[in-house]
Every structure is written in structure tokens, then in C-alpha cells.
Scaffold this motif. Sequence first.
Motif, PDB file in Angstrom:
ATOM      1  N   LYS A 161       0.842  -1.200   0.000  1.00 51.76           N
ATOM      2  CA  LYS A 161       0.000   0.000   0.000  1.00 51.76           C
ATOM      3  C   LYS A 161       0.872   1.243   0.000  1.00 51.76           C
ATOM      4  O   LYS A 161       0.594   2.226  -0.693  1.00 51.76           O
ATOM      5  N   LEU A 162       1.980   1.182   0.752  1.00 49.56           N
ATOM      6  CA  LEU A 162       2.925   2.291   0.789  1.00 49.56           C
ATOM      7  C   LEU A 162       3.530   2.532  -0.581  1.00 49.56           C
ATOM      8  O   LEU A 162       3.652   3.666  -1.038  1.00 49.56           O
ATOM      9  N   PHE A 163       3.930   1.466  -1.257  1.00 55.75           N
ATOM     10  CA  PHE A 163       4.536   1.564  -2.588  1.00 55.75           C
ATOM     11  C   PHE A 163       3.630   2.320  -3.556  1.00 55.75           C
ATOM     12  O   PHE A 163       4.045   3.270  -4.211  1.00 55.75           O
ATOM     13  N   PHE A 164       2.362   1.906  -3.638  1.00 56.90           N
ATOM     14  CA  PHE A 164       1.466   2.511  -4.615  1.00 56.90           C
ATOM     15  C   PHE A 164       1.007   3.905  -4.198  1.00 56.90           C
ATOM     16  O   PHE A 164       0.793   4.775  -5.040  1.00 56.90           O
ATOM     17  N   ASN A 165       0.862   4.166  -2.892  1.00 60.60           N
ATOM     18  CA  ASN A 165       0.496   5.502  -2.441  1.00 60.60           C
ATOM     19  C   ASN A 165       1.620   6.490  -2.691  1.00 60.60           C
ATOM     20  O   ASN A 165       1.386   7.614  -3.150  1.00 60.60           O
ATOM     21  N   LEU A 166       2.844   6.073  -2.398  1.00 56.16           N
ATOM     22  CA  LEU A 166       3.980   6.956  -2.640  1.00 56.16           C
ATOM     23  C   LEU A 166       4.151   7.229  -4.124  1.00 56.16           C
ATOM     24  O   LEU A 166       4.464   8.345  -4.529  1.00 56.16           O
ATOM     25  N   VAL A 169       6.349  12.264   6.404  1.00 62.16           N
ATOM     26  CA  VAL A 169       6.815  10.883   6.574  1.00 62.16           C
ATOM     27  C   VAL A 169       6.122  10.242   7.762  1.00 62.16           C
ATOM     28  O   VAL A 169       5.612   9.114   7.685  1.00 62.16           O
ATOM     29  N   ARG A 170       6.084  10.956   8.893  1.00 59.21           N
ATOM     30  CA  ARG A 170       5.453  10.413  10.100  1.00 59.21           C
ATOM     31  C   ARG A 170       3.958  10.202   9.894  1.00 59.21           C
ATOM     32  O   ARG A 170       3.393   9.187  10.326  1.00 59.21           O
ATOM     33  N   ALA A 171       3.310  11.144   9.206  1.00 60.30           N
ATOM     34  CA  ALA A 171       1.865  11.032   8.972  1.00 60.30           C
ATOM     35  C   ALA A 171       1.554   9.822   8.097  1.00 60.30           C
ATOM     36  O   ALA A 171       0.615   9.063   8.381  1.00 60.30           O
ATOM     37  N   MET A 172       2.318   9.636   7.026  1.00 59.65           N
ATOM     38  CA  MET A 172       2.068   8.496   6.135  1.00 59.65           C
ATOM     39  C   MET A 172       2.371   7.180   6.834  1.00 59.65           C
ATOM     40  O   MET A 172       1.645   6.193   6.671  1.00 59.65           O
ATOM     41  N   ALA A 173       3.430   7.147   7.625  1.00 55.44           N
ATOM     42  CA  ALA A 173       3.789   5.934   8.360  1.00 55.44           C
ATOM     43  C   ALA A 173       2.672   5.544   9.317  1.00 55.44           C
ATOM     44  O   ALA A 173       2.287   4.365   9.410  1.00 55.44           O
ATOM     45  N   GLY A 174       2.121   6.533  10.018  1.00 53.54           N
ATOM     46  CA  GLY A 174       1.034   6.247  10.948  1.00 53.54           C
ATOM     47  C   GLY A 174      -0.220   5.791  10.240  1.00 53.54           C
ATOM     48  O   GLY A 174      -0.926   4.883  10.700  1.00 53.54           O
ATOM     49  N   HIS A 175      -0.515   6.398   9.102  1.00 59.71           N
ATOM     50  CA  HIS A 175      -1.730   6.049   8.351  1.00 59.71           C
ATOM     51  C   HIS A 175      -1.664   4.642   7.773  1.00 59.71           C
ATOM     52  O   HIS A 175      -2.671   3.919   7.758  1.00 59.71           O
ATOM     53  N   LEU A 176      -0.489   4.239   7.326  1.00 66.48           N
ATOM     54  CA  LEU A 176      -0.341   2.938   6.659  1.00 66.48           C
ATOM     55  C   LEU A 176       0.150   1.837   7.593  1.00 66.48           C
ATOM     56  O   LEU A 176       0.241   0.679   7.187  1.00 66.48           O
ATOM     57  N   GLY A 177       0.478   2.190   8.823  1.00 66.20           N
ATOM     58  CA  GLY A 177       0.908   1.166   9.764  1.00 66.20           C
ATOM     59  C   GLY A 177       2.306   0.641   9.505  1.00 66.20           C
ATOM     60  O   GLY A 177       2.585  -0.541   9.723  1.00 66.20           O
ATOM     61  N   VAL A 178       3.209   1.504   9.020  1.00 65.99           N
ATOM     62  CA  VAL A 178       4.600   1.117   8.817  1.00 65.99           C
ATOM     63  C   VAL A 178       5.485   2.077   9.600  1.00 65.99           C
ATOM     64  O   VAL A 178       5.030   3.078  10.131  1.00 65.99           O
ATOM     65  N   LYS A 179       6.781   1.774   9.656  1.00 62.43           N
ATOM     66  CA  LYS A 179       7.705   2.624  10.379  1.00 62.43           C
ATOM     67  C   LYS A 179       8.186   3.769   9.484  1.00 62.43           C
ATOM     68  O   LYS A 179       8.294   3.609   8.268  1.00 62.43           O
ATOM     69  N   PRO A 180       8.485   4.939  10.098  1.00 66.03           N
ATOM     70  CA  PRO A 180       8.941   6.088   9.296  1.00 66.03           C
ATOM     71  C   PRO A 180      10.123   5.770   8.397  1.00 66.03           C
ATOM     72  O   PRO A 180      10.182   6.231   7.255  1.00 66.03           O
ATOM     73  N   HIS A 181      11.070   4.953   8.889  1.00 67.06           N
ATOM     74  CA  HIS A 181      12.249   4.661   8.058  1.00 67.06           C
ATOM     75  C   HIS A 181      11.864   3.834   6.830  1.00 67.06           C
ATOM     76  O   HIS A 181      12.552   3.881   5.796  1.00 67.06           O
ATOM     77  N   VAL A 205       9.097   4.347   5.116  1.00 64.26           N
ATOM     78  CA  VAL A 205       8.606   5.348   4.169  1.00 64.26           C
ATOM     79  C   VAL A 205       9.781   6.008   3.458  1.00 64.26           C
ATOM     80  O   VAL A 205       9.777   6.173   2.235  1.00 64.26           O
ATOM     81  N   VAL A 206      10.808   6.368   4.225  1.00 66.89           N
ATOM     82  CA  VAL A 206      11.992   7.016   3.647  1.00 66.89           C
ATOM     83  C   VAL A 206      12.691   6.066   2.674  1.00 66.89           C
ATOM     84  O   VAL A 206      13.100   6.463   1.576  1.00 66.89           O
ATOM     85  N   GLU A 207      12.826   4.791   3.078  1.00 69.62           N
ATOM     86  CA  GLU A 207      13.493   3.808   2.222  1.00 69.62           C
ATOM     87  C   GLU A 207      12.737   3.602   0.920  1.00 69.62           C
ATOM     88  O   GLU A 207      13.322   3.558  -0.166  1.00 69.62           O
ATOM     89  N   MET A 208      11.395   3.507   1.019  1.00 71.63           N
ATOM     90  CA  MET A 208      10.590   3.305  -0.180  1.00 71.63           C
ATOM     91  C   MET A 208      10.670   4.518  -1.100  1.00 71.63           C
ATOM     92  O   MET A 208      10.761   4.378  -2.329  1.00 71.63           O
ATOM     93  N   GLU A 209      10.658   5.711  -0.510  1.00 76.40           N
ATOM     94  CA  GLU A 209      10.758   6.928  -1.316  1.00 76.40           C
ATOM     95  C   GLU A 209      12.095   6.976  -2.042  1.00 76.40           C
ATOM     96  O   GLU A 209      12.166   7.362  -3.214  1.00 76.40           O
TER      97      GLU A 209
END
Length: 283
Positions: free
Chosen positions: A134-139, A154-166, A168-172
Amino acid sequence: MTHALSFPVPTSVGSLESYIQSVKALPMLTPEEEHDYGVRLKQDNDVEAARMLVMSHLRVVVSIARGYLGYGLPQADLIQEGNIGLMKAVKRFDPDRGVRLVSFAVHWIKAEIHEYILRNWRLVKIATTKAQRKLFFNLRSLKQSLGTLNPEEVRAMAGHLGVKPHEVVEMETRLTGQDIALEGNSADDEDSFSPIAYLVDPNAEPAVKLELEDTARRHTEGLAAALESLDARSRRIIEARWLQEDGGSTLHDLAAEYGVSAERIRQIEQKAMQKMKALIGEH
């Protein structure tokens, strides 16, 4: 009523345009026709009814597939994968629920296209859990209009998708990374190297490949035999912990399932692994 329609398949750029035009020319089904075909498929397993349901919705697949062209994958392949999803939806379609097939099929079409993208995009397995997918396609959709995400985003997206902030950064970082040409520039210095020079598979020789395939086959057979030797609970724990594509269950998940402590699950797992290693070593 039966329409004499063939099932065209896109195979090249030239035929792709012809395919899209032929798909657009296919007649849409009325609600009554769709229900009738659905009933025939459900009650009589009518292959012709299934074909009519698929054919009349191929244009939907084309429309959805166009939304994924930004990944750099062939449109024809996206369409073919979407068609597989459509056929899965038709197989599961229940005309008596009062929901049109198109509404039901969109999920299956997108799911199949998503799986194809994740398997092939840059040949890297970048998303292994539902949250990461879900993170992959949303990003990917966000990057069409935004620059680099700031820490708050980053923190907002991590909280919304249930993943860790790092994560999100790694996927980006992976999404914004630049592709590298495998072949070097012919005008480069003759002493320079391109990725193709060091990506040669040392196991490409036929004899080596046969040996590796034989080893893999024996390991697979050994694993199957080892699993078969376990009792039902031990086998369930090993399969749930180590043989699932979504990352597997945790010790606490299985502890809750069997009504024991997580430490007890760990002990059963350890004992089962030791037994399996001994059996696999015999193959």
C-alpha cells in the motif's frame, strides 16, 4: 443471445492499438444480459456465458491499465495481467447479489496488475507485506505531484499505513532512484566498466545449471518430506512462521491460536527445526 466474438490478445505495439480498438467495439451487456450470463455460469458452468462476461469488460481492463503506465512496464503486459484479474472476478461473480460485475471486477483487475508491477518493476522485490505494498502505490501516486517528503509528512504516512517512518523514507529513496544503463557508452574510455561487465552469472554454464537444478529439486523434496514427518501442530507452526509470503505469523500470534505461551511456541518451533534439518541432511 450469443455474439460470435473472438478473444484478441495484445502482443506487440502494432497489434496493441488494434486490440484496443477492437475491445472498444465490443458491445456492452445490459443489466439483464449480464445477470442471465451470470446465472448460466453459476448454475451450469456455461463456458460461453463466462466468455461473454469477460469480453464485454475488456475495455475496463484497458482503462485501468492505462493508469499504471508510469511504472515503465509494457502496456500490453499490464493489460494481459489485468485480463487475468478480470477472469478471476468472472469466476467468482454472483449475479444474485445485486452488484454489477464491473464494480466487483475492479478490485481483481487492480490486484493482478499490482502483483505484476511488484514482481517486475526494476526487478527488485521492494514490497513484501500488505502495508508495504500500500505504501509503494500511495507513494508512487504522490510523487507525481510532490517533491521529497518532509519529516512531518513521513510520520503522517507511516502512521496512516501502519509502517515505520524509516520504511517510508526507504521506499521513497527506491522510487526516486535513477535507473543505470547496463551497457556502457561506446565512446567511454576502453578501461571503464559498465554494470553488464560484472553482472555475468557465473552459474550460467549448462552443466552448472543442471547441477544447481538437481540440488534445488533434492532440497525441495527433502523439505516436503521433513514437513510431512512433523505432527500437525509443529507443521502448522513451521509453515506459519517460515513459509508465508506475507512475512509469516509471530510467536504471539501462534501462542494466541493454540492457547499457550510464546515461549512454548518457540520451543516447539526449535524442536521441529532440528528434526527437519536432520531429515533434509539425509536427502
